[in-house]
Design an enzyme around this catalytic site. Sequence first.
Site, PDB file in Angstrom:
ATOM      1  CG  ASP A   1      -1.878  -1.106   1.292  1.00  0.00           C
ATOM      2  OD1 ASP A   1      -2.217  -1.621   0.218  1.00  0.00           O
ATOM      3  OD2 ASP A   1      -2.284  -1.488   2.409  1.00  0.00           O
TER       4      ASP A   1
HETATM    5  N1  URA Z   1      -1.162  -6.068   3.894  1.00  0.00           N
HETATM    6  C1  URA Z   1      -1.720  -4.830   3.862  1.00  0.00           C
HETATM    7  O1  URA Z   1      -2.779  -4.608   4.428  1.00  0.00           O
HETATM    8  N2  URA Z   1      -1.058  -3.856   3.222  1.00  0.00           N
HETATM    9  C2  URA Z   1       0.148  -4.035   2.604  1.00  0.00           C
HETATM   10  O2  URA Z   1       0.703  -3.091   2.029  1.00  0.00           O
HETATM   11  C3  URA Z   1       0.703  -5.321   2.632  1.00  0.00           C
HETATM   12  C4  URA Z   1       0.028  -6.321   3.287  1.00  0.00           C
END
Ligand code: URA
Length: 242
Positions: free
Chosen positions: A102
């Site tokens: 993310d």
């Molecule tokens: N899980 C998440 O919620 N976000 C990420 O960026 C990676 C794994």
Amino acid sequence: MERLQKYIAKSGYTSRRKAEDLIVEGRVSVNGETVTTLGTKVKSGDIVLVDGKPLKGENKVYYVFYKPKGTICSLKDEHGRPLVTDYFTDVSERIYPVGRLDFDTTGVLLMSNDGEFTNMITHPRSHLEKIYEVSIKGLLKGETIRKLEKGVYLEGVKTLPCKIKIIGKDIEHKTTMLQIKLYEGKNRQVKKMFESVGHPVKRLHRLKVGCVDLKYMTPGTYRMLKPQEVKDLKKLASGNKF
Ligand code: URA
């Protein structure tokens, strides 16, 4: 900038005439979008695939990137936010992220131009181990840990068993720091898992993917994977643990 058919021909894939046929037949994509117009121009950094595969003749390269906060794991962003590929200014191959983190997540991100490798690593059955360091709101109870470890339902599908290790608790700020080891990588999985038990994630950092970590690296830097690391990753991703 170069005409797409010339670009394909220069890679040694086929003649310029045949490259034109491939384009018209809808077998060529640029940055994920099928292109059927012959005049289309491409530039260095664009991802050109024929029948879904990168052009041969390009070296296969593999990197680990220390993704900083506030970067996007895609090849373009309509809001002009920084892309992870912006950091690879001295890499001529057209690399892309192997999986996603993310915008606000930091840590290990594999990058490559090898489509087969990418499929292998990101395939749901690869069960490649990923370790995250997480800060969550609230003080996590033992029974909630056991519930998460056994698997919780996210959009009707149960998560695979995972392991959680508590690193610390900040009683004053009601925050728990922990490590979670997952064997799958559904979209926003860590955040959704903790949200599902009433503990929103405050900070998320990926420490490790398979055998690859960020030892001696700082945010925004990258290093080439050693051939042995690529071999080990492929081996780990092909082992079926479930
Ligand atoms: N899980 C998440 O919620 N976000 C990420 O960026 C990676 C794994």
